[in-house]
Design an enzyme around this catalytic site. Sequence first.
Site, PDB file in Angstrom:
ATOM      1  N   PRO A 111     -28.647  38.864 -12.676  1.00 30.36           N
ATOM      2  CA  PRO A 111     -28.127  38.334 -13.926  1.00 30.36           C
ATOM      3  C   PRO A 111     -27.441  39.401 -14.772  1.00 30.36           C
ATOM      4  O   PRO A 111     -27.734  40.571 -14.646  1.00 30.36           O
ATOM      5  CB  PRO A 111     -29.384  37.820 -14.629  1.00 30.36           C
ATOM      6  CG  PRO A 111     -30.514  38.585 -14.045  1.00 30.36           C
ATOM      7  CD  PRO A 111     -30.090  39.031 -12.697  1.00 30.36           C
ATOM      8  N   GLU A 112     -26.525  38.939 -15.609  1.00 33.20           N
ATOM      9  CA  GLU A 112     -25.799  39.846 -16.483  1.00 33.20           C
ATOM     10  C   GLU A 112     -26.370  39.734 -17.901  1.00 33.20           C
ATOM     11  O   GLU A 112     -27.425  39.142 -18.097  1.00 33.20           O
ATOM     12  CB  GLU A 112     -24.297  39.499 -16.440  1.00 33.20           C
ATOM     13  CG  GLU A 112     -23.749  39.501 -15.001  1.00 33.20           C
ATOM     14  CD  GLU A 112     -22.267  39.155 -14.925  1.00 33.20           C
ATOM     15  OE1 GLU A 112     -21.540  39.427 -15.897  1.00 33.20           O
ATOM     16  OE2 GLU A 112     -21.840  38.602 -13.902  1.00 33.20           O
ATOM     17  N   ARG A 155     -35.856  38.568  -3.110  1.00 30.64           N
ATOM     18  CA  ARG A 155     -35.377  39.569  -2.145  1.00 30.64           C
ATOM     19  C   ARG A 155     -35.701  40.995  -2.573  1.00 30.64           C
ATOM     20  O   ARG A 155     -35.342  41.942  -1.884  1.00 30.64           O
ATOM     21  CB  ARG A 155     -33.878  39.384  -1.928  1.00 30.64           C
ATOM     22  CG  ARG A 155     -33.592  38.174  -1.034  1.00 30.64           C
ATOM     23  CD  ARG A 155     -32.131  37.754  -1.095  1.00 30.64           C
ATOM     24  NE  ARG A 155     -31.232  38.790  -0.608  1.00 30.64           N
ATOM     25  CZ  ARG A 155     -29.954  38.856  -0.918  1.00 30.64           C
ATOM     26  NH1 ARG A 155     -29.423  37.965  -1.729  1.00 30.64           N
ATOM     27  NH2 ARG A 155     -29.200  39.823  -0.431  1.00 30.64           N
TER      28      ARG A 155
END
Length: 275
Positions: free
Chosen positions: A2-3, A114
């Site tokens: 996410p940014e 992940r």
Amino acid sequence: MPELPEVETIVREIAPRLEGCRIAQVQLRKTDVLREVSKARLIKTLTGNTIEQVTRRAKHAVFRLSSGHRMIIQPRMTGSLLVYDGPLTRSELKYVVLICTLTDGRQFVYRDVRRLGTIWLLDEEGWIAYTGRIGPEPLEESFTPFVFADRLKGTRTAVKKAIMDQRRIAGVGNIYANEALFDARLDPSKPTNRVSLEEFARLHAAIVDVLRRALASSGTTLRDYRTGTGDRGRFQFELRVYGRGGEKCRNCGRKLVMTHRIDLRQTVFCGRCQK
Ligand SMILES: [Zn+2]
């Protein structure tokens, strides 16, 4: 991902539920996410410590502890930060990296499918060095077009790469770089030193605007991103170029071009609108 808008959304949701809370027990189930800290030291430092403040810096969540340490979690592609009222079910335990059980029985959880994210633990000195390496925050009032142009000057690198460079500006990643460049009508591959002052001003306004609008929509969920309450963001419905390669430009109707040539990542732009 996410940014900035996604991490800011998460932080705004979990901060009121964590600030002032004491950590009674810590479980670290995976150690490959650790940076600058061992498993033993992280657990020892967190246990009995109080979370004083939860904030965001660039794309990272920052937990300031009463000991003066800061735990920094970068959720990256597949990480999420959640607060649960009680013990987790078996399916909720899947992919869990860190569980901090608070003295009132609630649990703060960092889950990462992940495990591309990281956990850092820094003392005051380490934090000053860390935050000093990152550029200004685009949603702060001090981030003017002049500050922006100054941070970007002197490089011939493609303007898209320059605005995603966290040392120059904090928090902008691939999705919002694509969107901002479209809104500013700028070719993503344009060398930064050939961007005019007027174009810098346009790009500055476009970056601030797209980040604000994405934040108002709780961010963009393409796959794994969830807010601090486990919901999806809604800005994916408002994307104008990202993920729309081959589709029509919302502005002029021409087919949008997709390339990986600029920075090996997906760049989508309109060859007519963006110069
Ligand atoms: Zn167009």
